[in-house]
Design an enzyme around this catalytic site. Structure first.
Site, PDB file in Angstrom:
ATOM      1  N   ASP A   9       0.858  -1.187   0.000  1.00  0.00           N
ATOM      2  CA  ASP A   9       0.000   0.000   0.000  1.00  0.00           C
ATOM      3  C   ASP A   9       0.892   1.234   0.000  1.00  0.00           C
ATOM      4  O   ASP A   9       2.111   1.151   0.204  1.00  0.00           O
ATOM      5  CB  ASP A   9      -0.928   0.010   1.222  1.00  0.00           C
ATOM      6  CG  ASP A   9      -1.982   1.120   1.168  1.00  0.00           C
ATOM      7  OD1 ASP A   9      -2.255   1.637   0.060  1.00  0.00           O
ATOM      8  OD2 ASP A   9      -2.513   1.499   2.221  1.00  0.00           O
ATOM      9  N   SER A  10       0.260   2.389  -0.194  1.00  0.00           N
ATOM     10  CA  SER A  10       0.994   3.646  -0.138  1.00  0.00           C
ATOM     11  C   SER A  10       1.356   4.027   1.291  1.00  0.00           C
ATOM     12  O   SER A  10       2.336   4.739   1.530  1.00  0.00           O
ATOM     13  CB  SER A  10       0.161   4.766  -0.771  1.00  0.00           C
ATOM     14  OG  SER A  10      -1.082   4.890  -0.100  1.00  0.00           O
ATOM     15  N   CYS A  73      -4.477  -1.249  -1.976  1.00  0.00           N
ATOM     16  CA  CYS A  73      -4.653   0.181  -2.226  1.00  0.00           C
ATOM     17  C   CYS A  73      -5.614   0.331  -3.393  1.00  0.00           C
ATOM     18  O   CYS A  73      -5.323  -0.154  -4.493  1.00  0.00           O
ATOM     19  CB  CYS A  73      -3.303   0.821  -2.548  1.00  0.00           C
ATOM     20  SG  CYS A  73      -3.408   2.546  -3.086  1.00  0.00           S
ATOM     21  N   ASN A  74      -6.742   0.963  -3.158  1.00  0.00           N
ATOM     22  CA  ASN A  74      -7.731   1.122  -4.221  1.00  0.00           C
ATOM     23  C   ASN A  74      -7.193   1.950  -5.373  1.00  0.00           C
ATOM     24  O   ASN A  74      -7.404   1.620  -6.546  1.00  0.00           O
ATOM     25  CB  ASN A  74      -9.005   1.768  -3.654  1.00  0.00           C
ATOM     26  CG  ASN A  74      -9.742   0.851  -2.711  1.00  0.00           C
ATOM     27  OD1 ASN A  74      -9.405   0.749  -1.538  1.00  0.00           O
ATOM     28  ND2 ASN A  74     -10.755   0.163  -3.208  1.00  0.00           N
ATOM     29  N   GLU A 151      -3.331   7.963   8.731  1.00  0.00           N
ATOM     30  CA  GLU A 151      -1.899   7.797   8.978  1.00  0.00           C
ATOM     31  C   GLU A 151      -1.533   8.318  10.369  1.00  0.00           C
ATOM     32  O   GLU A 151      -0.784   7.686  11.122  1.00  0.00           O
ATOM     33  CB  GLU A 151      -1.098   8.558   7.913  1.00  0.00           C
ATOM     34  CG  GLU A 151      -1.151   7.954   6.527  1.00  0.00           C
ATOM     35  CD  GLU A 151      -0.222   6.763   6.366  1.00  0.00           C
ATOM     36  OE1 GLU A 151       0.872   6.773   6.955  1.00  0.00           O
ATOM     37  OE2 GLU A 151      -0.602   5.817   5.655  1.00  0.00           O
ATOM     38  N   CYS A 183     -11.152   3.311   0.113  1.00  0.00           N
ATOM     39  CA  CYS A 183      -9.702   3.461   0.334  1.00  0.00           C
ATOM     40  C   CYS A 183      -9.384   2.625   1.562  1.00  0.00           C
ATOM     41  O   CYS A 183     -10.112   2.707   2.570  1.00  0.00           O
ATOM     42  CB  CYS A 183      -9.328   4.924   0.562  1.00  0.00           C
ATOM     43  SG  CYS A 183      -7.617   5.173   1.112  1.00  0.00           S
ATOM     44  N   HIS A 185      -7.302   2.967   3.751  1.00  0.00           N
ATOM     45  CA  HIS A 185      -7.035   3.784   4.934  1.00  0.00           C
ATOM     46  C   HIS A 185      -8.307   4.019   5.760  1.00  0.00           C
ATOM     47  O   HIS A 185      -8.236   4.165   6.987  1.00  0.00           O
ATOM     48  CB  HIS A 185      -6.466   5.150   4.534  1.00  0.00           C
ATOM     49  CG  HIS A 185      -5.002   5.154   4.278  1.00  0.00           C
ATOM     50  ND1 HIS A 185      -4.455   4.737   3.092  1.00  0.00           N
ATOM     51  CD2 HIS A 185      -3.945   5.534   5.062  1.00  0.00           C
ATOM     52  CE1 HIS A 185      -3.133   4.869   3.150  1.00  0.00           C
ATOM     53  NE2 HIS A 185      -2.804   5.351   4.329  1.00  0.00           N
TER      54      HIS A 185
END
Length: 261
Positions: A9-10, A73-74, A151, A183, A185
């Site tokens: 993922d990012s 990660c979308n 995050e 997402c 996240h």
């Protein structure tokens, strides 16, 4: 034998998917690679996103002898899967926004998709809507700020209720009854989002479905909790003490910096 599973993922959002995988397929070797040097992905150009992800993932698959790769990660999944599948011989699983189950669940035929601006604008996303939610009113909400709040939360900083309220205001003014968290996240903020939107809005994400897909693609193997390992890799020069602590609490025995290309 235990399998080696690489989740990418990012940032820390893919941890929500990894947690589902670990629950469904325990006793494996889990590797979590997050490209936090280029976070958030929703604001990158398509060419930059594709080339950077392939440059990170391909050598890591070789290094780890990974049995499967999960693009948790979308935003990345809407773009990089063809390029990765062309250069890798192992299965590659992407994340698809839960549009189909949302349309099936909605009683009012009015659903929403909360995702990064990149995911919102992709033709891939609009194809999903046309294919699975053509009988629904679908509202799209894009936010990179929520990514950064997730995050911060994992790094030990509680998100500001006032900021969340402001970011979610367009959704609170809608009459939708199902919201897709598009997402990875955003499940990190599920409790906070639910508190603001209320019980009348059902929140859906793809974590459980992705875990089932990973299980189905892996060859049958034994589950040995004693053999389970978890290692995390990041691309910035350093990560915060709070994030390091959170990763250790999640069971990562090693946290390693790798160079971002």
């Amino acid at each position: 034998m235990s399998h080696t599973i690489l989740v990418f993922d990012s940032g820390v959002g893919g941890l929500s998917v990894l947690q589902e995988i670990r629950q469904l397929i325990p006793g494996q070797h889990y590797h979590y690679l997050f490209d936090n040097a280029r976070l958030p992905y929703g604001e990158l150009s398509e060419a930059e996103l594709i080339s950077g992800c392939v440059a990170l993932i391909e050598p890591m698959v070789t290094r780890l002898a990974a049995d499967i790769v999960v693009i948790a990660c979308n935003t990345a999944s809407t773009l990089i899967l063809p390029a990765l599948r062309q250069c890798l011989s192992v299965p590659v699983v992407g994340v698809v926004p839960a549009i189909k189950p949302a349309a099936q669940l909605s009683k009012s035929h009015h659903i929403g998709l909360l995702a990064t601006p990149g995911t919102i604008k992709r033709e891939y996303t609009h194809d999903l809507i046309r294919k699975f939610a053509d009988d629904c009113r679908v509202e799209l909400f894009g936010s990179s700020e929520l990514v950064m709040l997730a995050e911060q939360k994992i790094a030990g900083l509680e998100p500001s209720p006032q900021q969340l309220q402001k970011l979610l205001a367009p959704i609170t003014q809608s009459s939708l009854d199902v919201l897709v968290l598009g997402c990875t996240h955003f499940p990190m903020l599920k409790a906070e989002i639910s508190q603001i939107l209320g019980d009348q809005v059902t929140l859906l994400d793809s974590g459980t479905a992705i875990a089932r897909r990973v299980r189905d693609l892996l060859p049958a193997g034994e589950e040995n909790p004693e053999d389970e390992t978890a290692v995390a890799y990041y691309t910035t020069a350093a990560i915060s003490e709070g994030l390091t602590l959170s990763l250790k609490k999640l069971g990562f025995s090693k946290i390693e910096n790798i160079k971002s290309e």
